[in-house]
Write a protein that holds these residues in place. Structure first.
Motif, mmCIF file in Angstrom:
data_model
loop_
_atom_site.group_PDB
_atom_site.id
_atom_site.type_symbol
_atom_site.label_atom_id
_atom_site.label_comp_id
_atom_site.label_asym_id
_atom_site.label_seq_id
_atom_site.Cartn_x
_atom_site.Cartn_y
_atom_site.Cartn_z
ATOM 1 N N LYS A 53 -25.746 -9.721 10.060
ATOM 2 C CA LYS A 53 -25.793 -10.914 9.202
ATOM 3 C C LYS A 53 -27.181 -11.084 8.576
ATOM 4 C CE LYS A 53 -24.023 -14.725 10.867
ATOM 5 N NZ LYS A 53 -23.689 -15.793 11.845
ATOM 6 N N ALA A 54 -28.219 -10.879 9.373
ATOM 7 C CA ALA A 54 -29.580 -11.010 8.844
ATOM 8 C C ALA A 54 -29.850 -9.962 7.778
ATOM 9 C CB ALA A 54 -30.591 -10.890 9.984
ATOM 10 N N ALA A 55 -29.356 -8.739 7.995
ATOM 11 C CA ALA A 55 -29.548 -7.683 7.006
ATOM 12 C C ALA A 55 -28.791 -7.989 5.718
ATOM 13 C CB ALA A 55 -29.101 -6.340 7.585
ATOM 14 N N MET A 56 -27.606 -8.574 5.836
ATOM 15 C CA MET A 56 -26.859 -8.983 4.644
ATOM 16 C C MET A 56 -27.641 -10.018 3.848
ATOM 17 S SD MET A 56 -22.973 -9.258 6.214
ATOM 18 C CE MET A 56 -22.281 -9.972 4.707
ATOM 19 N N ALA A 57 -28.202 -10.984 4.535
ATOM 20 C CA ALA A 57 -28.979 -12.017 3.849
ATOM 21 C C ALA A 57 -30.207 -11.405 3.174
ATOM 22 C CB ALA A 57 -29.392 -13.098 4.847
ATOM 23 N N ASP A 58 -30.884 -10.482 3.866
ATOM 24 C CA ASP A 58 -32.065 -9.832 3.290
ATOM 25 C C ASP A 58 -31.706 -9.035 2.035
ATOM 26 O OD1 ASP A 58 -33.646 -10.880 5.277
ATOM 27 O OD2 ASP A 58 -33.724 -9.034 6.461
#
Length: 233
Positions: A53-58
């Protein structure tokens, strides 16, 4: 190991798995869509899911609208409770298996008890213990939407049951506009604790993978290897 998302082709992005087989951490695929992304497999733990999820946001990708399970095994489903997707798609035969899994009293103590009773579970259950730092708010989530043979999701994503020796609910996900087929573990041998003695137990399903490659996608992604192209691509 890098854990950021990378674009594979078109709107398909890959969050790589861990190359250490003892980690049992598969890749997770994201099919980006302005109406909400489709995430193929949920990750092997809530921590794994949060990393994706964090990588998607980044990467500036839309948040997950739905999850699709390639099959019911823990390393593909245990991260589901950390997602806020509107629906979880999975084959009907996996729904009953995950409902049974959801009723088990998961904890580190329970994992140790099960391995003591059935030592063949050691590799899988030891990996589960490593993946779970704590069990707060953990839950196994069965699919909220099931299918029998095939399903076409918004955006032309094709979800197809293929079965096989690895898991009865094995499913492939095709993204024709990006030239990608996501295979899960469909052609792998059975899990360690279900293998019969003998060399055939570790053989991959050559007939199945040969037929899938013959469909002519540009990229194929199985869960525990880097993405690969067929010989003719």
């Amino acid at each position: 190991m890098a854990t950021s998302l990378s674009r594979l082709s078109g709107r398909v992005w890959i969050h790589p798995g861990d190359p250490d087989p003892e980690a049992v951490k598969p890749c997770v695929a994201v099919i980006a869509d302005d109406a909400g992304s489709t995430v193929v497999d949920a990750g092997q733990s809530p921590a794994h899911a949060r990393s994706v999820k964090a990588a998607m946001a980044d990467a500036g990708l839309p948040a997950a609208r739905r999850l699709v399970y390639t099959h019911h095994h823990w390393d593909h489903t245990w991260g589901a409770c950390a997602w806020e997707a509107e629906e979880i798609v999975g084959h009907e035969s996996g729904a009953a298996l995950l409902s049974a899994e959801a009723r088990r009293p998961w904890s580190h103590a329970y994992l140790k008890e099960q391995v003591a009773a059935e030592p063949g579970l050691g590799p899988s259950f030891t990996a589960r213990a490593r993946a779970m730092s704590d069990w707060a708010d953990f839950a196994v989530r069965p699919p909220t939407r099931t299918f029998t043979d095939r399903l076409v999701l918004p955006g032309g994503i094709e979800v197809r049951h293929v079965g096989g020796r690895h898991a009865p609910d094995s499913t492939v996900v095709a993204v024709p506009d990006s030239g990608v087929m996501l295979l899960g573990d469909c052609f792998y041998p059975p899990p360690f604790h279900l293998r019969e003695p003998g060399p055939a137990a570790e053989e991959i399903d050559m007939g199945q993978i040969t037929a899938l490659v013959a469909e002519g996608f540009d990229w194929y992604v199985d869960s525990h290897s880097p993405p690969w192209r067929p010989p003719s691509a």
